[in-house]
Write a protein that holds these residues in place. Structure first.
Motif, PDB file in Angstrom:
ATOM      1  N   PRO A  73       0.803  -1.224   0.000  1.00 32.59           N
ATOM      2  CA  PRO A  73       0.000   0.000   0.000  1.00 32.59           C
ATOM      3  C   PRO A  73       0.840   1.281   0.000  1.00 32.59           C
ATOM      4  O   PRO A  73       0.387   2.316  -0.465  1.00 32.59           O
ATOM      5  CB  PRO A  73      -0.813  -0.100   1.296  1.00 32.59           C
ATOM      6  CG  PRO A  73      -0.874  -1.549   1.588  1.00 32.59           C
ATOM      7  CD  PRO A  73       0.381  -2.156   1.065  1.00 32.59           C
ATOM      8  N   GLY A  74       2.061   1.203   0.490  1.00 31.87           N
ATOM      9  CA  GLY A  74       2.884   2.402   0.524  1.00 31.87           C
ATOM     10  C   GLY A  74       3.174   2.934  -0.869  1.00 31.87           C
ATOM     11  O   GLY A  74       3.431   4.125  -1.057  1.00 31.87           O
ATOM     12  N   ARG A  75       3.096   2.054  -1.875  1.00 31.67           N
ATOM     13  CA  ARG A  75       3.408   2.506  -3.229  1.00 31.67           C
ATOM     14  C   ARG A  75       2.264   3.275  -3.856  1.00 31.67           C
ATOM     15  O   ARG A  75       2.399   3.813  -4.942  1.00 31.67           O
ATOM     16  CB  ARG A  75       3.726   1.294  -4.106  1.00 31.67           C
ATOM     17  CG  ARG A  75       5.086   0.690  -3.799  1.00 31.67           C
ATOM     18  CD  ARG A  75       5.287  -0.608  -4.560  1.00 31.67           C
ATOM     19  NE  ARG A  75       5.075  -0.424  -5.992  1.00 31.67           N
ATOM     20  CZ  ARG A  75       4.836  -1.396  -6.842  1.00 31.67           C
ATOM     21  NH1 ARG A  75       4.759  -2.651  -6.399  1.00 31.67           N
ATOM     22  NH2 ARG A  75       4.655  -1.178  -8.126  1.00 31.67           N
ATOM     23  N   ALA A  76       1.121   3.295  -3.204  1.00 30.22           N
ATOM     24  CA  ALA A  76      -0.044   3.917  -3.844  1.00 30.22           C
ATOM     25  C   ALA A  76       0.213   5.374  -4.175  1.00 30.22           C
ATOM     26  O   ALA A  76      -0.223   5.877  -5.207  1.00 30.22           O
ATOM     27  CB  ALA A  76      -1.256   3.782  -2.927  1.00 30.22           C
ATOM     28  N   ALA A  77       0.916   6.061  -3.294  1.00 29.11           N
ATOM     29  CA  ALA A  77       1.089   7.496  -3.522  1.00 29.11           C
ATOM     30  C   ALA A  77       1.925   7.786  -4.754  1.00 29.11           C
ATOM     31  O   ALA A  77       1.893   8.903  -5.278  1.00 29.11           O
ATOM     32  CB  ALA A  77       1.729   8.127  -2.285  1.00 29.11           C
ATOM     33  N   THR A  78       2.667   6.771  -5.239  1.00 27.61           N
ATOM     34  CA  THR A  78       3.512   7.031  -6.411  1.00 27.61           C
ATOM     35  C   THR A  78       2.759   6.844  -7.718  1.00 27.61           C
ATOM     36  O   THR A  78       3.311   7.061  -8.786  1.00 27.61           O
ATOM     37  CB  THR A  78       4.717   6.076  -6.434  1.00 27.61           C
ATOM     38  OG1 THR A  78       4.203   4.741  -6.591  1.00 27.61           O
ATOM     39  CG2 THR A  78       5.500   6.169  -5.136  1.00 27.61           C
ATOM     40  N   LEU A  79       1.507   6.408  -7.647  1.00 28.62           N
ATOM     41  CA  LEU A  79       0.768   6.161  -8.892  1.00 28.62           C
ATOM     42  C   LEU A  79       0.439   7.474  -9.594  1.00 28.62           C
ATOM     43  O   LEU A  79       0.184   8.476  -8.934  1.00 28.62           O
ATOM     44  CB  LEU A  79      -0.530   5.423  -8.591  1.00 28.62           C
ATOM     45  CG  LEU A  79      -0.362   3.986  -8.095  1.00 28.62           C
ATOM     46  CD1 LEU A  79      -1.681   3.485  -7.546  1.00 28.62           C
ATOM     47  CD2 LEU A  79       0.133   3.090  -9.205  1.00 28.62           C
ATOM     48  N   PRO A  80       0.438   7.455 -10.918  1.00 25.38           N
ATOM     49  CA  PRO A  80       0.121   8.690 -11.648  1.00 25.38           C
ATOM     50  C   PRO A  80      -1.331   9.100 -11.413  1.00 25.38           C
ATOM     51  O   PRO A  80      -2.229   8.282 -11.467  1.00 25.38           O
ATOM     52  CB  PRO A  80       0.335   8.301 -13.125  1.00 25.38           C
ATOM     53  CG  PRO A  80       0.271   6.827 -13.149  1.00 25.38           C
ATOM     54  CD  PRO A  80       0.744   6.331 -11.824  1.00 25.38           C
ATOM     55  N   GLY A  81      -1.551  10.371 -11.128  1.00 24.72           N
ATOM     56  CA  GLY A  81      -2.915  10.856 -10.908  1.00 24.72           C
ATOM     57  C   GLY A  81      -3.449  10.511  -9.537  1.00 24.72           C
ATOM     58  O   GLY A  81      -4.659  10.511  -9.336  1.00 24.72           O
ATOM     59  N   TRP A  82      -2.583  10.222  -8.577  1.00 27.11           N
ATOM     60  CA  TRP A  82      -3.070   9.743  -7.276  1.00 27.11           C
ATOM     61  C   TRP A  82      -3.895  10.787  -6.551  1.00 27.11           C
ATOM     62  O   TRP A  82      -4.832  10.452  -5.827  1.00 27.11           O
ATOM     63  CB  TRP A  82      -1.893   9.275  -6.412  1.00 27.11           C
ATOM     64  CG  TRP A  82      -2.327   8.825  -5.056  1.00 27.11           C
ATOM     65  CD1 TRP A  82      -2.075   9.440  -3.870  1.00 27.11           C
ATOM     66  CD2 TRP A  82      -3.127   7.677  -4.761  1.00 27.11           C
ATOM     67  NE1 TRP A  82      -2.651   8.754  -2.836  1.00 27.11           N
ATOM     68  CE2 TRP A  82      -3.322   7.653  -3.371  1.00 27.11           C
ATOM     69  CE3 TRP A  82      -3.698   6.661  -5.520  1.00 27.11           C
ATOM     70  CZ2 TRP A  82      -4.036   6.667  -2.727  1.00 27.11           C
ATOM     71  CZ3 TRP A  82      -4.415   5.686  -4.859  1.00 27.11           C
ATOM     72  CH2 TRP A  82      -4.585   5.689  -3.477  1.00 27.11           C
ATOM     73  N   GLU A  83      -3.573  12.066  -6.708  1.00 29.67           N
ATOM     74  CA  GLU A  83      -4.312  13.089  -5.947  1.00 29.67           C
ATOM     75  C   GLU A  83      -5.791  13.061  -6.303  1.00 29.67           C
ATOM     76  O   GLU A  83      -6.646  13.242  -5.450  1.00 29.67           O
ATOM     77  CB  GLU A  83      -3.792  14.505  -6.229  1.00 29.67           C
ATOM     78  CG  GLU A  83      -2.294  14.692  -6.160  1.00 29.67           C
ATOM     79  CD  GLU A  83      -1.628  14.195  -7.426  1.00 29.67           C
ATOM     80  OE1 GLU A  83      -0.657  13.442  -7.290  1.00 29.67           O
ATOM     81  OE2 GLU A  83      -2.099  14.534  -8.535  1.00 29.67           O
ATOM     82  N   ASP A  84      -6.083  12.829  -7.583  1.00 29.16           N
ATOM     83  CA  ASP A  84      -7.489  12.738  -7.982  1.00 29.16           C
ATOM     84  C   ASP A  84      -8.085  11.396  -7.617  1.00 29.16           C
ATOM     85  O   ASP A  84      -9.278  11.272  -7.379  1.00 29.16           O
ATOM     86  CB  ASP A  84      -7.616  12.864  -9.518  1.00 29.16           C
ATOM     87  CG  ASP A  84      -7.441  14.298  -9.951  1.00 29.16           C
ATOM     88  OD1 ASP A  84      -7.105  14.506 -11.128  1.00 29.16           O
ATOM     89  OD2 ASP A  84      -7.655  15.187  -9.115  1.00 29.16           O
TER      90      ASP A  84
END
Lengths: 235, 611
Positions: free
Chosen positions: B142-153
């Motif tokens: 789960p820690g990698r989630a923030a690195t996904l493209p477009g994560w803020e949206d």
């Protein structure tokens, strides 16, 4: 049939509640055989006979109207009633102001039916003539055990016996052809069930209530209940 | 002969079956539901992450809207329990991270999501997509989630999964769907009571708690139920919850799916009073009828509003004009198709069926035509469409912020009015008292201090015309009076001529003064003149004499005297009271006479025009 009778009933309102819309009541379009049996039993019934409804004639056009009523949301528990009868327990009370539920109702207006029914002797002496005569006398005189009602007690019914040779009152639905009213509640059948929720206090037997449905098809204002049962009551 | 279903639930089940066979409609199958999805996780065959993409649509205003698609139905979540969905979920469950930041809880959610899928690996494992998904979940941190493209949206939104190179999503493959249905029936073990269903007459598994219906205005937002037994007083024969009304599991799903579908679609749903009304036909080609009837229920937007609905508005106005001429049936076609109207009103967590109307399109059209024709009133040249049902109800309530206060419309009146219009029954009496009350309070149609429009939705002349039309329709249908479209000088009823007289007296007063008057006899005596003419008219006639002498033009004076004389010829004596239906007639007479004053006179238009 020699045990058959015809009774004309009418009233200002009628509410034959659909089971699926029982809370916010919506009525069926026509009288249910169960309600018709209720009317007959209000006029004359003994444990020796059982009424069976054969045909229903609908005399007036089907019209609905809607009202809202303030009712209550709970019932008194039978345990508390039994305790109170035995002299113990708390005071029996239902505080209406704390328990308000507003329920809407869709009722039928200005209804008239002719009920064709017969009775079956389930116990005692097989003298149909006696029962038939008693029913006829009571219906002619307007005598009843309690006021017959059209689905719910607040909608009283007026009744008149149709003699053997009398013609049926004219129905305003003649010429409408066939109308399929879908599956309608026929009656409730009580099945013996040792764990059932319904307790027959006097004899200690337990029962379970099973609804029975029949296919209601109205042809020119006449519903043949007997045929609708055969057409596919699944038990 | 039309086969019109008698029961609301039965008709909804048939509608569901029709939609399910129609490939252009997106209605979910049993075990699935429509949900809003925003992002998709694209996987390689071995389960590694290939991409993370935004699949939202862009609407006309350039905003991103989630895509609605059919996904396995998780049944909704309530409370603080952890309940993962299958092959889709929000990022908190699916990826272990979201925008709320509760790391420990997200860890638990993700673990539950992963374990649920791994547990089904045996069953659905021969599907490539599902295998990839399981591999992905087993390895995902789960820690990698923030690195996904477009994560803020994407944080907190719903995601689905997809194998790279494949057309559909993981949850759309047949094998996964089958596995899901089997898994689901194992989960819902409590619904195994068998009995006779009241919808099919067959013995089936019965549903204990029916699915919720969302979209009824003012009901619980999460959804409410039609078939619900949530208090002691509603239960009978010792049965609990929805076993009181036995409906099979399949039919319970079908009717709620159909109803949710209708409530989500603005072409099939309007709001009348407090009720949300849905309507549909049983034929795919019957959509013209649906459009037209929608126009009768609710106000069509005026052409000054949205430009793109201009053509739609034109069509609807065209239908309404055709109705006035009795030619509506030709436009609609399909007269034998069955048409259903279901009015639902909220009552906390339950839904009440306020009305259920089922008949053929032809019958409804005939009744609508009759209603529209009765509403018609002078001036005949007016292009305004007749008021819809909502428009009629608007004329019974006071104004708030320049618009009619729709919250004050009586719910019973709205239901009864809809029934009266669509079934051809007499109008409810409260309609007459409502409109007459408004007319009395506002002096027919209220204007502000400077004589301009008080309401923002219509100008005051249009409002006068609507109210007079409603009165005419009521008098014709309920009281069987002959009321013409425009002025009838030989009307048999006295009340009509009293209204005419008032209009004539008022006109004289207006003509007698060169300046704008602050208040005319209308402001002071309008209500009293209609309710108690005997008390008011002698005074008004005396005042009239004074006003008459101040009118300069001799020709006008003579004509006015002649008119008043002619009207008085129809009166015997001024009655002390007028009952409310005759007050309605009074106002119609007043309106007709006023219209007549402002109608251009040519030789050919002189004389009586009777409808």
């Amino acid at each position: 049939m020699s045990r058959g009778i015809r009774l004309h009933v009418w009233g200002d309102f009628g509410c034959f509640t659909r089971p699926e819309m029982k809370v916010e009541r919506v009525s069926y379009e026509v009288i249910t055989p169960s309600a018709a049996r209720g009317i007959l039993e209000a006029i004359y019934w003994k444990p020796e006979i059982r009424w069976h409804v054969d045909r229903l004639h609908v005399l007036k056009p089907i019209r609905f109207t809607s009202l809202r009523r303030n009712e209550v949301g709970s019932k008194l528990s039978t345990r508390n009633v039994a305790l109170a009868m035995g002299g113990g327990g708390r005071a029996l009370a239902l505080y209406v102001e704390d328990d308000r539920q507003q329920r809407a109702t869709t009722v039928l207006r200005d209804v008239g039916y002719v009920i064709e029914a017969w009775f079956e002797i389930v116990a005692g002496q097989p003298n149909e003539a006696k029962h038939l005569d008693q029913f006829a006398r009571r219906a002619r005189d307007g005598r009843c055990f309690h006021r017959p009602y059209l689905g719910c007690r607040e909608f009283p019914a007026d009744f008149a016996l149709l003699e053997l040779e009398a013609t049926l009152p004219a129905s305003e639905l003649v010429g409408e052809g066939e109308r399929d009213l879908g599956w309608m509640l026929d009656d409730i059948e009580y099945v013996a069930d040792a764990e059932g929720p319904i307790l027959d206090g006097h004899r200690g037997a337990r029962w379970r209530a099973e609804p029975r449905f029949f296919r209601a098809i109205m042809v020119d204002g006449v519903i043949d209940v007997a045929r609708g049962r055969l057409a596919g009551v699944r038990a | 002969m039309t086969r019109v279903a008698a029961s609301a639930l039965g008709a909804l089940v048939s509608y569901y079956r029709r939609l399910a066979q129609d490939p252009s409609q997106s209605i979910p199958e049993f075990g699935f539901s429509m949900e809003k999805i925003c992002f998709q996780v694209v996987l390689e065959a071995d389960g590694s992450l290939a991409d993370f993409q935004d699949i939202r649509d862009t609407n006309q205003r350039g905003r991103k809207v989630p895509k609605r698609m059919e996904v396995p139905d998780g049944g909704g979540r309530s409370g603080t329990g952890v309940k993962p969905f299958f092959c889709w979920d929000n990022t908190g469950y699916a990826l272990g991270a979201d925008d709320k930041g509760q790391a420990a809880r997200n860890k638990r959610k993700f673990a539950a999501f992963r374990d649920q899928h791994l547990a089904l690996r045996e069953e659905a494992g021969n599907d490539d997509g599902f295998r990839a998904l399981c591999a992905f979940l087993a390895r995902w941190d789960p820690g990698r989630a923030a690195t996904l493209p477009g994560w803020e949206d994407a944080a907190g939104t719903n995601v689905v999964f997809r194998l790279r190179g494949r057309e559909g999503f993981v949850h759309q493959s047949d094998r996964v769907r089958q596995a899901w249905l089997r898994h689901r029936s194992r989960l819902s073990g409590e619904d195994t009571l068998r009995g006779v269903s009241l919808m099919s007459g067959e013995e089936e598994d019965l549903k204990r708690l029916h699915p919720l219906v969302a979209g009824v205005v003012n009901a619980q937002p999460s959804g409410a139920a039609i078939v619900s037994f949530n208090a002691d007083a509603y239960r009978s024969y010792g049965k609990t919850q929805s076993y009181n009304a036995p409906v099979g599991v399949g039919d319970a799903f079908r009717y709620t799916a159909a109803l949710n579908h209708l409530l989500a679609d603005s072409a099939h749903r309007v709001r009348i009073g407090d009720a949300t009304v849905v309507f549909w036909t049983d034929r795919p080609e019957g959509t013209v009828a649906e459009e037209v009837l929608r126009a009768f229920f609710s106000e069509t937007p005026s052409t000054s509003h949205a430009a793109e609905s201009g053509t739609l508005v034109e069509r609807l106005h065209d239908f309404l004009r055709a109705a006035r001429q009795g030619r509506l049936l030709d436009r609609i076609g399909q007269p034998e198709a069955a048409f259903y109207v279901l009015g639902l009103s909220p009552n906390a967590s339950r839904i009440n069926v306020r009305f259920w109307l089922a008949d053929s399109v032809g019958e409804f059209t005939k009744r609508l035509e009759r209603h529209i024709k009765d509403l018609d009133i002078a001036p005949a040249t007016s292009d305004d469409p007749p008021p819809s049902i909502v428009g009629i109800l608007d004329e019974t309530v006071p104004t708030k912020n320049g618009r009619p206060d729709r919250d004050r419309v009586s719910p019973l009146l709205s239901g009864e009015l809809t029934r009266a219009v669509l079934l051809g029954l007499p109008y409810p009496t409260s309609l007459l008292s409502g409109v007459v009350g408004r007319i009395r309070a506002e002096g027919f149609a209220q204007r502000d201090r400077r004589g301009r429009n008080y309401r923002r939705d219509h100008d005051w002349k249009a409002i006068m015309r609507r109210r007079a039309g409603i009165l005419r329709a009521f008098l014709i249908r309920n009281k069987h009076k002959e009321v013409s479209v425009s002025l009838n000088k030989d009307h048999p009823d006295q009340a009509y001529h009293l209204g005419r007289l008032f209009a004539a007296l008022e006109k004289t007063q207006e003509d007698s003064s060169e300046r704008e008057l602050n208040s005319t006899i209308k402001d002071r005596y309008f209500g009293a003149a209609s309710a108690t003419p005997g008390a008011v008219f002698p005074l008004l006639l005396r005042l009239h004499q004074h006003h008459l002498t101040k009118v300069e033009n001799v020709g006008h004076r003579v004509n006015r005297e002649k008119l008043v004389g002619e009207i008085c010829g129809h009166l015997k004596r001024f009655p002390t009271h007028l009952p409310i239906d005759e007050q309605g007639l009074f106002y119609v007479g007043y309106y007709h006479q006023r219209q007549d004053f402002f109608t251009k006179r040519t030789e050919s238009t002189r004389g009586v025009v009777n409808a």
